[in-house]
Design a protein around this motif. Structure first.
Motif, PDB file in Angstrom:
ATOM      1  N   VAL A 179       0.834  -1.196   0.000  1.00 57.82           N
ATOM      2  CA  VAL A 179       0.000   0.000   0.000  1.00 57.82           C
ATOM      3  C   VAL A 179       0.873   1.253   0.000  1.00 57.82           C
ATOM      4  O   VAL A 179       0.626   2.207  -0.755  1.00 57.82           O
ATOM      5  CB  VAL A 179      -0.974  -0.002   1.208  1.00 57.82           C
ATOM      6  CG1 VAL A 179      -1.610   1.367   1.406  1.00 57.82           C
ATOM      7  CG2 VAL A 179      -2.042  -1.066   1.016  1.00 57.82           C
ATOM      8  N   VAL A 180       1.911   1.283   0.819  1.00 58.08           N
ATOM      9  CA  VAL A 180       2.818   2.438   0.856  1.00 58.08           C
ATOM     10  C   VAL A 180       3.499   2.605  -0.503  1.00 58.08           C
ATOM     11  O   VAL A 180       3.612   3.723  -1.029  1.00 58.08           O
ATOM     12  CB  VAL A 180       3.860   2.284   1.991  1.00 58.08           C
ATOM     13  CG1 VAL A 180       4.966   3.313   1.871  1.00 58.08           C
ATOM     14  CG2 VAL A 180       3.177   2.369   3.348  1.00 58.08           C
ATOM     15  N   LEU A 181       3.934   1.513  -1.099  1.00 55.21           N
ATOM     16  CA  LEU A 181       4.576   1.565  -2.411  1.00 55.21           C
ATOM     17  C   LEU A 181       3.607   2.076  -3.480  1.00 55.21           C
ATOM     18  O   LEU A 181       3.972   2.910  -4.324  1.00 55.21           O
ATOM     19  CB  LEU A 181       5.099   0.180  -2.786  1.00 55.21           C
ATOM     20  CG  LEU A 181       5.921   0.074  -4.052  1.00 55.21           C
ATOM     21  CD1 LEU A 181       7.177   0.937  -3.945  1.00 55.21           C
ATOM     22  CD2 LEU A 181       6.306  -1.359  -4.327  1.00 55.21           C
ATOM     23  N   ALA A 182       2.367   1.636  -3.451  1.00 50.55           N
ATOM     24  CA  ALA A 182       1.365   2.096  -4.416  1.00 50.55           C
ATOM     25  C   ALA A 182       1.102   3.587  -4.276  1.00 50.55           C
ATOM     26  O   ALA A 182       0.962   4.298  -5.280  1.00 50.55           O
ATOM     27  CB  ALA A 182       0.072   1.308  -4.241  1.00 50.55           C
ATOM     28  N   VAL A 183       1.038   4.096  -3.048  1.00 56.68           N
ATOM     29  CA  VAL A 183       0.829   5.525  -2.821  1.00 56.68           C
ATOM     30  C   VAL A 183       2.008   6.320  -3.363  1.00 56.68           C
ATOM     31  O   VAL A 183       1.832   7.347  -4.037  1.00 56.68           O
ATOM     32  CB  VAL A 183       0.597   5.817  -1.321  1.00 56.68           C
ATOM     33  CG1 VAL A 183       0.676   7.308  -1.035  1.00 56.68           C
ATOM     34  CG2 VAL A 183      -0.745   5.250  -0.882  1.00 56.68           C
ATOM     35  N   LEU A 184       3.234   5.875  -3.116  1.00 52.55           N
ATOM     36  CA  LEU A 184       4.418   6.585  -3.618  1.00 52.55           C
ATOM     37  C   LEU A 184       4.454   6.596  -5.147  1.00 52.55           C
ATOM     38  O   LEU A 184       4.774   7.617  -5.753  1.00 52.55           O
ATOM     39  CB  LEU A 184       5.685   5.945  -3.059  1.00 52.55           C
ATOM     40  CG  LEU A 184       5.929   6.169  -1.574  1.00 52.55           C
ATOM     41  CD1 LEU A 184       7.154   5.381  -1.121  1.00 52.55           C
ATOM     42  CD2 LEU A 184       6.089   7.639  -1.254  1.00 52.55           C
ATOM     43  N   ILE A 185       4.123   5.481  -5.762  1.00 53.17           N
ATOM     44  CA  ILE A 185       4.097   5.429  -7.229  1.00 53.17           C
ATOM     45  C   ILE A 185       3.005   6.343  -7.776  1.00 53.17           C
ATOM     46  O   ILE A 185       3.192   7.041  -8.772  1.00 53.17           O
ATOM     47  CB  ILE A 185       3.913   3.975  -7.720  1.00 53.17           C
ATOM     48  CG1 ILE A 185       5.185   3.189  -7.462  1.00 53.17           C
ATOM     49  CG2 ILE A 185       3.552   3.931  -9.199  1.00 53.17           C
ATOM     50  CD1 ILE A 185       5.075   1.710  -7.745  1.00 53.17           C
ATOM     51  N   GLY A 186       1.862   6.363  -7.119  1.00 53.02           N
ATOM     52  CA  GLY A 186       0.772   7.237  -7.543  1.00 53.02           C
ATOM     53  C   GLY A 186       1.145   8.705  -7.474  1.00 53.02           C
ATOM     54  O   GLY A 186       0.715   9.516  -8.294  1.00 53.02           O
ATOM     55  N   LEU A 187       1.950   9.073  -6.490  1.00 51.81           N
ATOM     56  CA  LEU A 187       2.391  10.458  -6.373  1.00 51.81           C
ATOM     57  C   LEU A 187       3.483  10.798  -7.385  1.00 51.81           C
ATOM     58  O   LEU A 187       3.554  11.915  -7.885  1.00 51.81           O
ATOM     59  CB  LEU A 187       2.913  10.738  -4.958  1.00 51.81           C
ATOM     60  CG  LEU A 187       1.857  10.711  -3.847  1.00 51.81           C
ATOM     61  CD1 LEU A 187       2.541  10.820  -2.484  1.00 51.81           C
ATOM     62  CD2 LEU A 187       0.851  11.820  -4.027  1.00 51.81           C
ATOM     63  N   ALA A 188       4.316   9.840  -7.711  1.00 52.75           N
ATOM     64  CA  ALA A 188       5.453  10.096  -8.594  1.00 52.75           C
ATOM     65  C   ALA A 188       5.085  10.032 -10.076  1.00 52.75           C
ATOM     66  O   ALA A 188       5.703  10.711 -10.896  1.00 52.75           O
ATOM     67  CB  ALA A 188       6.575   9.102  -8.306  1.00 52.75           C
ATOM     68  N   ALA A 189       4.086   9.250 -10.458  1.00 50.39           N
ATOM     69  CA  ALA A 189       3.760   9.036 -11.874  1.00 50.39           C
ATOM     70  C   ALA A 189       3.426  10.323 -12.628  1.00 50.39           C
ATOM     71  O   ALA A 189       3.951  10.539 -13.727  1.00 50.39           O
ATOM     72  CB  ALA A 189       2.639   8.022 -12.007  1.00 50.39           C
ATOM     73  N   PRO A 190       2.568  11.214 -12.113  1.00 49.11           N
ATOM     74  CA  PRO A 190       2.289  12.446 -12.874  1.00 49.11           C
ATOM     75  C   PRO A 190       3.543  13.315 -13.053  1.00 49.11           C
ATOM     76  O   PRO A 190       3.742  13.893 -14.122  1.00 49.11           O
ATOM     77  CB  PRO A 190       1.250  13.173 -12.016  1.00 49.11           C
ATOM     78  CG  PRO A 190       0.632  12.117 -11.174  1.00 49.11           C
ATOM     79  CD  PRO A 190       1.712  11.108 -10.937  1.00 49.11           C
ATOM     80  N   ASN A 191       4.364  13.394 -12.035  1.00 50.80           N
ATOM     81  CA  ASN A 191       5.586  14.180 -12.155  1.00 50.80           C
ATOM     82  C   ASN A 191       6.551  13.560 -13.151  1.00 50.80           C
ATOM     83  O   ASN A 191       7.244  14.272 -13.875  1.00 50.80           O
ATOM     84  CB  ASN A 191       6.263  14.316 -10.792  1.00 50.80           C
ATOM     85  CG  ASN A 191       5.455  15.159  -9.837  1.00 50.80           C
ATOM     86  OD1 ASN A 191       4.663  15.991 -10.256  1.00 50.80           O
ATOM     87  ND2 ASN A 191       5.627  14.921  -8.551  1.00 50.80           N
ATOM     88  N   LEU A 192       6.586  12.259 -13.201  1.00 52.93           N
ATOM     89  CA  LEU A 192       7.473  11.573 -14.139  1.00 52.93           C
ATOM     90  C   LEU A 192       7.024  11.817 -15.578  1.00 52.93           C
ATOM     91  O   LEU A 192       7.852  12.112 -16.444  1.00 52.93           O
ATOM     92  CB  LEU A 192       7.504  10.075 -13.838  1.00 52.93           C
ATOM     93  CG  LEU A 192       8.390   9.228 -14.736  1.00 52.93           C
ATOM     94  CD1 LEU A 192       9.845   9.659 -14.594  1.00 52.93           C
ATOM     95  CD2 LEU A 192       8.237   7.763 -14.412  1.00 52.93           C
ATOM     96  N   SER A 193       5.732  11.728 -15.849  1.00 54.91           N
ATOM     97  CA  SER A 193       5.264  11.951 -17.218  1.00 54.91           C
ATOM     98  C   SER A 193       5.482  13.403 -17.644  1.00 54.91           C
ATOM     99  O   SER A 193       5.828  13.672 -18.793  1.00 54.91           O
ATOM    100  CB  SER A 193       3.801  11.558 -17.364  1.00 54.91           C
ATOM    101  OG  SER A 193       2.990  12.373 -16.557  1.00 54.91           O
ATOM    102  N   GLN A 194       5.303  14.343 -16.735  1.00 49.15           N
ATOM    103  CA  GLN A 194       5.577  15.756 -17.034  1.00 49.15           C
ATOM    104  C   GLN A 194       7.059  15.953 -17.334  1.00 49.15           C
ATOM    105  O   GLN A 194       7.424  16.658 -18.277  1.00 49.15           O
ATOM    106  CB  GLN A 194       5.147  16.644 -15.850  1.00 49.15           C
ATOM    107  CG  GLN A 194       5.445  18.107 -16.036  1.00 49.15           C
ATOM    108  CD  GLN A 194       4.569  18.782 -17.071  1.00 49.15           C
ATOM    109  OE1 GLN A 194       3.588  18.239 -17.533  1.00 49.15           O
ATOM    110  NE2 GLN A 194       4.925  19.988 -17.437  1.00 49.15           N
ATOM    111  N   MET A 195       7.918  15.324 -16.558  1.00 52.33           N
ATOM    112  CA  MET A 195       9.355  15.443 -16.768  1.00 52.33           C
ATOM    113  C   MET A 195       9.754  14.849 -18.123  1.00 52.33           C
ATOM    114  O   MET A 195      10.575  15.421 -18.848  1.00 52.33           O
ATOM    115  CB  MET A 195      10.120  14.737 -15.652  1.00 52.33           C
ATOM    116  CG  MET A 195      11.628  14.883 -15.768  1.00 52.33           C
ATOM    117  SD  MET A 195      12.518  13.962 -14.518  1.00 52.33           S
ATOM    118  CE  MET A 195      12.273  12.293 -15.085  1.00 52.33           C
TER     119      MET A 195
END
Length: 155
Positions: free
Chosen positions: A16-32
């Motif tokens: 669950v913690v890993l899924a939350v971190l990935i969910g937060l990082a994915a939009p920033n990664l696609s923007q980058m």
């Protein structure tokens, strides 16, 4: 007796913690990734202009940069006196160059622009849902041949 390993609850909390971190990082990664793609293509376009100018000076000849070509969107570098193609640059995949009509940019043997006025181009992101202030770019070529590049604005 002690056993080694994880309990099911520990494993579920970790996931669950890993899924939350990935969910937060994915939009920033696609923007980058979009920003890096835009920067790479903008650098390739400015490199194409600088290459054309350098080729004119080194060869002591007038060089024409022509594009985007209707067939495939590529850009041609031609020797003006006999229209021999010296190099072909690939089409832009991220940006649309405006004004839309076919561009003919000529540099003389001293690297100056052969034109009555400076050339101003705008590179706008093909995907209009992207922020124009972030992705649009402006290119101006002065009569001296100097090339100025900057972030564009929304029009």
């Amino acid at each position: 007796m002690s056993q080694r390993g994880f309990t099911l609850i520990e494993l579920m909390v970790t996931l669950v913690v890993l899924a939350v971190l990935i969910g937060l990082a994915a939009p920033n990664l696609s923007q980058m990734l979009r920003e890096n793609q835009a920067a790479a293509e903008f650098n390739a376009f400015s490199g194409m202009l600088n290459y054309a100018r350098r080729e004119a000076v080194q060869g002591a000849q007038t060089i024409r940069l022509k594009g985007p070509l209707a067939a495939d969107g590529s850009w041609q570098l031609l020797r003006e006196r006999d229209s021999v193609e010296l190099r072909r640059f690939p089409a832009l995949s991220f940006f649309v160059v405006s004004p839309v009509e076919l561009q003919n940019i000529l540099f003389d043997s001293q690297g100056r622009l052969v034109s009555a006025a400076r050339v101003a181009l705008t590179l706008a992101a093909k995907d209009t849902s992207l922020g124009c202030a972030t992705f649009n770019r402006s290119v101006s070529i002065e009569l001296s041949g100097s090339i100025f590049l900057q972030k564009g604005s929304c029009q």
